[in-house]
Design a protein around this motif. Structure first.
Motif, short mmCIF file in Angstrom:
data_model
loop_
_atom_site.label_atom_id
_atom_site.label_comp_id
_atom_site.label_asym_id
_atom_site.label_seq_id
_atom_site.Cartn_x
_atom_site.Cartn_y
_atom_site.Cartn_z
N GLY A 3 48.61 50.81 23.89
CA GLY A 3 49.99 50.79 23.45
C GLY A 3 50.14 50.60 21.96
O GLY A 3 51.19 50.84 21.39
N GLU A 4 49.06 50.16 21.30
CA GLU A 4 49.12 50.00 19.85
C GLU A 4 48.94 51.34 19.17
O GLU A 4 48.34 52.24 19.70
CB GLU A 4 47.98 49.08 19.37
N MET A 5 49.47 51.43 17.95
CA MET A 5 49.28 52.62 17.14
C MET A 5 47.82 52.67 16.71
O MET A 5 47.20 51.66 16.44
CB MET A 5 50.16 52.49 15.91
N MET A 6 47.26 53.85 16.67
CA MET A 6 45.88 54.00 16.23
C MET A 6 45.75 53.58 14.77
O MET A 6 46.53 54.00 13.94
CB MET A 6 45.46 55.46 16.37
N LYS A 7 44.78 52.76 14.46
CA LYS A 7 44.57 52.29 13.10
C LYS A 7 43.79 53.34 12.32
O LYS A 7 42.71 53.75 12.71
CB LYS A 7 43.79 50.97 13.14
N LEU A 8 44.35 53.78 11.22
CA LEU A 8 43.63 54.69 10.33
C LEU A 8 42.48 53.94 9.70
O LEU A 8 42.58 52.75 9.44
CB LEU A 8 44.55 55.16 9.20
N THR A 9 41.42 54.61 9.46
CA THR A 9 40.31 53.93 8.81
C THR A 9 40.04 54.46 7.41
O THR A 9 39.79 53.68 6.51
CB THR A 9 39.03 54.02 9.65
N ARG A 10 40.10 55.76 7.19
CA ARG A 10 39.74 56.32 5.90
C ARG A 10 40.97 56.94 5.22
O ARG A 10 41.54 57.90 5.71
CB ARG A 10 38.65 57.38 6.06
N VAL A 11 41.31 56.37 4.06
CA VAL A 11 42.47 56.85 3.31
C VAL A 11 42.04 57.17 1.88
O VAL A 11 41.40 56.35 1.21
CB VAL A 11 43.61 55.80 3.28
N LEU A 12 42.38 58.36 1.42
CA LEU A 12 42.13 58.79 0.05
C LEU A 12 43.43 58.67 -0.73
O LEU A 12 44.45 59.23 -0.34
CB LEU A 12 41.63 60.24 0.03
N VAL A 13 43.39 57.92 -1.83
CA VAL A 13 44.55 57.73 -2.70
C VAL A 13 44.26 58.45 -4.01
O VAL A 13 43.24 58.20 -4.65
CB VAL A 13 44.82 56.23 -2.98
N VAL A 14 45.18 59.35 -4.41
CA VAL A 14 44.97 60.14 -5.62
C VAL A 14 46.20 60.05 -6.52
O VAL A 14 47.31 60.38 -6.10
CB VAL A 14 44.69 61.63 -5.29
N ALA A 31 44.44 45.53 3.80
CA ALA A 31 45.05 45.70 5.13
C ALA A 31 44.03 46.23 6.14
O ALA A 31 44.38 46.47 7.29
CB ALA A 31 46.25 46.63 5.04
N GLY A 32 42.79 46.43 5.73
CA GLY A 32 41.75 46.82 6.67
C GLY A 32 41.35 48.28 6.65
O GLY A 32 40.57 48.72 7.48
N TYR A 33 41.84 49.04 5.70
CA TYR A 33 41.50 50.45 5.59
C TYR A 33 40.26 50.64 4.74
O TYR A 33 40.01 49.86 3.82
CB TYR A 33 42.65 51.25 4.96
N GLN A 34 39.50 51.69 5.00
CA GLN A 34 38.45 52.14 4.08
C GLN A 34 39.16 53.05 3.10
O GLN A 34 39.80 54.02 3.51
CB GLN A 34 37.38 52.92 4.82
N VAL A 35 39.05 52.75 1.83
CA VAL A 35 39.81 53.48 0.82
C VAL A 35 38.90 54.01 -0.27
O VAL A 35 37.99 53.33 -0.72
CB VAL A 35 40.88 52.57 0.18
N PRO A 53 38.63 61.96 4.69
CA PRO A 53 39.76 61.05 4.94
C PRO A 53 40.60 61.46 6.15
O PRO A 53 40.73 62.65 6.45
CB PRO A 53 40.58 61.16 3.65
N GLU A 54 41.14 60.46 6.81
CA GLU A 54 42.07 60.68 7.91
C GLU A 54 43.50 60.77 7.39
O GLU A 54 44.38 61.27 8.07
CB GLU A 54 41.95 59.55 8.92
N ALA A 55 43.69 60.26 6.18
CA ALA A 55 45.00 60.33 5.52
C ALA A 55 44.78 60.42 4.02
O ALA A 55 43.80 59.90 3.48
CB ALA A 55 45.85 59.11 5.84
N CYS A 56 45.69 61.13 3.35
CA CYS A 56 45.65 61.27 1.90
C CYS A 56 47.03 60.90 1.35
O CYS A 56 48.05 61.42 1.82
CB CYS A 56 45.32 62.70 1.49
N VAL A 57 47.03 60.01 0.38
CA VAL A 57 48.26 59.61 -0.30
C VAL A 57 48.15 60.17 -1.70
O VAL A 57 47.31 59.73 -2.49
CB VAL A 57 48.42 58.08 -0.31
N LEU A 58 48.99 61.17 -2.01
CA LEU A 58 48.84 61.93 -3.24
C LEU A 58 50.06 61.83 -4.13
O LEU A 58 51.20 61.93 -3.66
CB LEU A 58 48.63 63.42 -2.92
#
Length: 131
Positions: A3-14, A31-35, A53-58
């Motif tokens: 029931g919990e949201m899946m926790k992202l692990t790998r995030v690329l910040v650019v 917050a527990g992410y690999q960045v 990355p599983e997510a990218c913040v650009l």
């Protein structure tokens, strides 16, 4: 997935603003992410090849390669399982929003963005992709 949201692990910040990229990356890390952070598009593409990355913040306004171009190229690196894309930018006009959608962004945040909101929305988007 429970029931919990899946926790992202790998995030690329650019972001070409190194302080902004580093501080946002540190918040995500706490917050527990690999960045991984990158300060331009070329560097981001190299980092993404091995980091996957599983997510990218650009950021959008970057020299040489803007965030729209970068998102397209990052998506092309992994077309079968593209990351969730979020733009964190000073641009808030409708023209930008249209370009962001066209480039494949899933989320849009205007600077200064609330890191907690960004994390929650990234996790929600990732849960939609998996679910």
């Amino acid at each position: 997935m429970t029931g919990e949201m899946m926790k992202l692990t790998r995030v690329l910040v650019v972001d070409d603003n190194e302080d902004a990229a580093t501080s946002f990356g540190e918040l995500l890390n706490m917050a527990g992410y690999q960045v991984k952070t990158a300060f331009n598009g070329r560097e981001a593409l190299l980092v993404a090849e091995s980091f996957r990355p599983e997510a990218c913040v650009l950021d959008i306004n970057m020299p040489e390669m803007d965030g729209y171009q970068l998102a397209r190229q990052l998506r092309d690196q992994n077309p079968d399982h593209p990351p969730v894309f979020a733009t964190v930018t000073a641009k808030g006009d409708y023209g930008h929003l249209g370009q962001a959608v066209e480039a494949g962004f899933d989320l849009h945040f205007t600077k200064p963005a609330d890191p907690q909101e960004v994390m929650e929305q990234l996790e929600w988007c990732m849960g939609k992709q998996v679910g």
